[in-house]
Design a protein around this motif. Structure first.
Motif, PDB file in Angstrom:
ATOM      1  N   GLN A 185      55.721  40.454  44.434  1.00  0.00           N
ATOM      2  CA  GLN A 185      56.480  40.467  43.188  1.00  0.00           C
ATOM      3  C   GLN A 185      56.351  41.831  42.495  1.00  0.00           C
ATOM      4  OE1 GLN A 185      54.783  37.714  44.106  1.00  0.00           O
ATOM      5  NE2 GLN A 185      56.612  36.505  44.454  1.00  0.00           N
ATOM      6  N   ILE A 186      57.388  42.204  41.773  1.00  0.00           N
ATOM      7  CA  ILE A 186      57.361  43.482  41.058  1.00  0.00           C
ATOM      8  C   ILE A 186      56.314  43.449  39.952  1.00  0.00           C
ATOM      9  CG2 ILE A 186      58.685  45.045  39.567  1.00  0.00           C
ATOM     10  CD1 ILE A 186      61.179  44.258  41.099  1.00  0.00           C
ATOM     11  N   GLU A 187      56.318  42.389  39.137  1.00  0.00           N
ATOM     12  CA  GLU A 187      55.410  42.297  38.000  1.00  0.00           C
ATOM     13  C   GLU A 187      54.425  41.162  38.215  1.00  0.00           C
ATOM     14  OE1 GLU A 187      58.503  44.067  34.639  1.00  0.00           O
ATOM     15  OE2 GLU A 187      57.708  42.033  34.398  1.00  0.00           O
ATOM     16  N   ARG A 188      53.134  41.458  38.004  1.00  0.00           N
ATOM     17  CA  ARG A 188      52.076  40.457  38.140  1.00  0.00           C
ATOM     18  C   ARG A 188      50.945  40.767  37.174  1.00  0.00           C
ATOM     19  NH1 ARG A 188      50.476  42.720  42.852  1.00  0.00           N
ATOM     20  NH2 ARG A 188      51.790  44.301  41.911  1.00  0.00           N
ATOM     21  N   ALA A 189      50.173  39.749  36.872  1.00  0.00           N
ATOM     22  CA  ALA A 189      48.974  39.913  36.058  1.00  0.00           C
ATOM     23  C   ALA A 189      47.985  38.834  36.464  1.00  0.00           C
ATOM     24  CB  ALA A 189      49.299  39.800  34.578  1.00  0.00           C
ATOM     25  N   PHE A 190      46.680  39.126  36.327  1.00  0.00           N
ATOM     26  CA  PHE A 190      45.699  38.063  36.510  1.00  0.00           C
ATOM     27  C   PHE A 190      44.920  37.878  35.216  1.00  0.00           C
ATOM     28  CE2 PHE A 190      43.307  41.781  38.180  1.00  0.00           C
ATOM     29  CZ  PHE A 190      42.072  41.656  37.552  1.00  0.00           C
ATOM     30  N   TYR A 191      44.477  36.632  35.012  1.00  0.00           N
ATOM     31  CA  TYR A 191      43.791  36.251  33.781  1.00  0.00           C
ATOM     32  C   TYR A 191      42.489  35.559  34.155  1.00  0.00           C
ATOM     33  CZ  TYR A 191      43.019  34.167  29.150  1.00  0.00           C
ATOM     34  OH  TYR A 191      42.492  33.800  27.934  1.00  0.00           O
ATOM     35  N   LEU A 192      41.370  36.076  33.646  1.00  0.00           N
ATOM     36  CA  LEU A 192      40.058  35.517  33.956  1.00  0.00           C
ATOM     37  C   LEU A 192      39.781  34.315  33.062  1.00  0.00           C
ATOM     38  CD1 LEU A 192      37.888  36.541  36.020  1.00  0.00           C
ATOM     39  CD2 LEU A 192      39.689  38.176  35.535  1.00  0.00           C
ATOM     40  N   VAL A 193      39.653  33.164  33.668  1.00  0.00           N
ATOM     41  CA  VAL A 193      39.322  31.942  32.947  1.00  0.00           C
ATOM     42  C   VAL A 193      37.814  31.841  32.757  1.00  0.00           C
ATOM     43  CG1 VAL A 193      39.430  29.412  33.038  1.00  0.00           C
ATOM     44  CG2 VAL A 193      41.382  30.783  33.800  1.00  0.00           C
ATOM     45  N   ALA A 194      37.057  32.213  33.778  1.00  0.00           N
ATOM     46  CA  ALA A 194      35.598  32.169  33.715  1.00  0.00           C
ATOM     47  C   ALA A 194      35.038  33.104  34.779  1.00  0.00           C
ATOM     48  CB  ALA A 194      35.077  30.748  33.927  1.00  0.00           C
ATOM     49  N   GLY A 195      33.788  33.556  34.579  1.00  0.00           N
ATOM     50  CA  GLY A 195      33.146  34.447  35.540  1.00  0.00           C
ATOM     51  C   GLY A 195      33.678  35.858  35.424  1.00  0.00           C
ATOM     52  N   GLY A 196      33.536  36.613  36.497  1.00  0.00           N
ATOM     53  CA  GLY A 196      33.974  37.999  36.467  1.00  0.00           C
ATOM     54  C   GLY A 196      34.346  38.493  37.849  1.00  0.00           C
ATOM     55  N   VAL A 197      35.185  39.536  37.881  1.00  0.00           N
ATOM     56  CA  VAL A 197      35.588  40.158  39.141  1.00  0.00           C
ATOM     57  C   VAL A 197      35.492  41.676  38.988  1.00  0.00           C
ATOM     58  CG1 VAL A 197      37.155  38.283  39.772  1.00  0.00           C
ATOM     59  CG2 VAL A 197      38.045  40.270  38.526  1.00  0.00           C
ATOM     60  N   THR A 198      35.490  42.346  40.131  1.00  0.00           N
ATOM     61  CA  THR A 198      35.584  43.800  40.143  1.00  0.00           C
ATOM     62  C   THR A 198      36.766  44.211  41.009  1.00  0.00           C
ATOM     63  OG1 THR A 198      34.077  44.037  42.029  1.00  0.00           O
ATOM     64  CG2 THR A 198      33.089  44.111  39.820  1.00  0.00           C
ATOM     65  N   VAL A 199      37.377  45.332  40.612  1.00  0.00           N
ATOM     66  CA  VAL A 199      38.456  45.951  41.374  1.00  0.00           C
ATOM     67  C   VAL A 199      38.107  47.429  41.496  1.00  0.00           C
ATOM     68  CG1 VAL A 199      40.914  46.464  41.516  1.00  0.00           C
ATOM     69  CG2 VAL A 199      40.148  44.321  40.472  1.00  0.00           C
ATOM     70  N   ASP A 200      37.881  47.887  42.718  1.00  0.00           N
ATOM     71  CA  ASP A 200      37.476  49.276  42.939  1.00  0.00           C
ATOM     72  C   ASP A 200      36.286  49.648  42.070  1.00  0.00           C
ATOM     73  OD1 ASP A 200      39.503  49.581  44.785  1.00  0.00           O
ATOM     74  OD2 ASP A 200      40.904  50.456  43.345  1.00  0.00           O
ATOM     75  N   GLY A 201      35.338  48.721  41.936  1.00  0.00           N
ATOM     76  CA  GLY A 201      34.119  48.988  41.192  1.00  0.00           C
ATOM     77  C   GLY A 201      34.213  48.781  39.696  1.00  0.00           C
ATOM     78  N   GLN A 202      35.406  48.531  39.155  1.00  0.00           N
ATOM     79  CA  GLN A 202      35.582  48.297  37.719  1.00  0.00           C
ATOM     80  C   GLN A 202      35.530  46.798  37.433  1.00  0.00           C
ATOM     81  OE1 GLN A 202      35.848  50.702  35.272  1.00  0.00           O
ATOM     82  NE2 GLN A 202      35.375  52.126  36.935  1.00  0.00           N
ATOM     83  N   SER A 203      34.818  46.422  36.371  1.00  0.00           N
ATOM     84  CA  SER A 203      34.580  45.011  36.064  1.00  0.00           C
ATOM     85  C   SER A 203      35.597  44.471  35.069  1.00  0.00           C
ATOM     86  CB  SER A 203      33.167  44.833  35.484  1.00  0.00           C
ATOM     87  OG  SER A 203      32.192  45.215  36.426  1.00  0.00           O
ATOM     88  N   PHE A 204      35.934  43.186  35.263  1.00  0.00           N
ATOM     89  CA  PHE A 204      36.807  42.473  34.340  1.00  0.00           C
ATOM     90  C   PHE A 204      36.174  41.118  34.055  1.00  0.00           C
ATOM     91  CE2 PHE A 204      39.386  45.334  36.874  1.00  0.00           C
ATOM     92  CZ  PHE A 204      40.094  46.021  35.887  1.00  0.00           C
TER      93      PHE A 204
END
Length: 305
Positions: free
Chosen positions: A201-220
């Protein structure tokens, strides 16, 4: 509302919506719309409800209110809501189930805690999203469809459990019928797991409900809406585990206008809906008699995006 730059190539914007107390300890976070980002694909509204346990003897009471030009998607992680609408639908929704309500040319609905859960104090945690309808379908007949939790396809990939709420990805195809191209995915990443976000898809977003993730070493972290750049493919990794949703789709060729609960590609149609609600020309929800007046001195319709 906080906005920050993540420093990740594939990320366009990070939104942390503030928590708003609506009374009795019931809180919401509104990730969309925001001044910096009005829409993601067809999604024009994104609310997190709770998590909350309400006081004994109380409950959620969203009184009958109208919509045009959109579809609402309700999805719960905890608790129960009773949906009633002007079509005569009466449907409880529980965790993992999907309520899809198409407003089209006009519908009225209420959302309440079931009577049986009020004595002990009901719990509630979930998401409600709105999607704008394509211009050719804005005046379609209103409709309501419920899908049980077992109807939603599920798969496992690299330590992530994926539920395809809407659309199709990774070989999973949701039974929820839509009027435009979009995705809505519920993902639980186990500790040490990962998930590759597809760039279809052209446009996307993710939303953290609980916990945490990293993308290329950056935390969300929790309650962050992370808007991705067009077609960017990223990998979400989680040491502690995470619960998140991904939404997205193709943007519309024309803008949308939003005012209160009304969405349309034409500002004059919103003005007509406002006049119809003021004159009580919308259909009623059977056996419900409350009336929510239009907000006092509302601003003119806002153009999205």
């Amino acid at each position: 509302m906080a906005v920050r730059d993540s420093g990740v190539d594939g990320v366009d914007l990070v939104i942390l919506p503030p928590s708003r107390d609506l009374g009795d300890g019931f809180t919401v976070r509104r990730a969309l719309p925001q001044p910096q980002r009005r829409m993601v694909g067809p999604f024009v509204f994104f609310d997190q409800m709770g998590p909350v346990t309400l006081s004994p003897g109380t409950g959620l009471d969203v009184r009958p209110h109208p919509h045009i030009g959109l579809a609402t998607i309700t999805y719960l992680f905890d608790g129960e809501i009773m949906h009633r609408d002007s079509l005569g639908s009466v449907q409880p929704i529980r965790p993992g189930e999907v309520n899809w309500m198409t407003a089209g040319r006009g519908i009225v609905h209420s959302e309440r805690s079931p009577d049986g859960s009020r004595a002990a104090g009901p719990s509630l945690f979930g998401l409600q999203l709105w999607v704008a309808l394509p211009a050719a379908h804005e005046e379609t007949d209103p409709a309501f469809v419920h899908h049980d939790a077992g109807d939603i396809p599920e798969g496992r990939f690299d330590g992530a459990t994926v539920r395809q709420i809407v659309g199709a990805t990774d070989g999973l195809a949701s039974p929820v019928a839509t009027l435009s191209d979009m995705i809505y995915i519920d993902i639980a990443i186990a500790p040490g797991g990962r998930y590759r976000v597809p760039g279809d898809q052209i446009e996307r977003a993710f939303y953290l409900v609980a916990g945490g993730v990293t993308v290329d070493g950056q935390s969300f972290g929790p309650s962050e809406l992370v808007v991705l750049k067009p077609h960017a493919e990223i990998v979400l990794e989680s040491e502690q585990g995470a619960q998140l949703v991904i939404v997205g789709g193709e943007p519309f060729p024309e803008p949308r206008y939003v005012n209160w609960n009304f969405v349309s590609s034409r500002p004059d149609r919103i003005e007509q809906a406002r006049a119809d609600w003021r004159a009580q020309r919308f259909p009623a929800v059977p056996d419900e008699h409350e009336f929510i007046p239009l907000p006092a001195d509302p601003p003119p319709p806002v153009r999205y995006p």
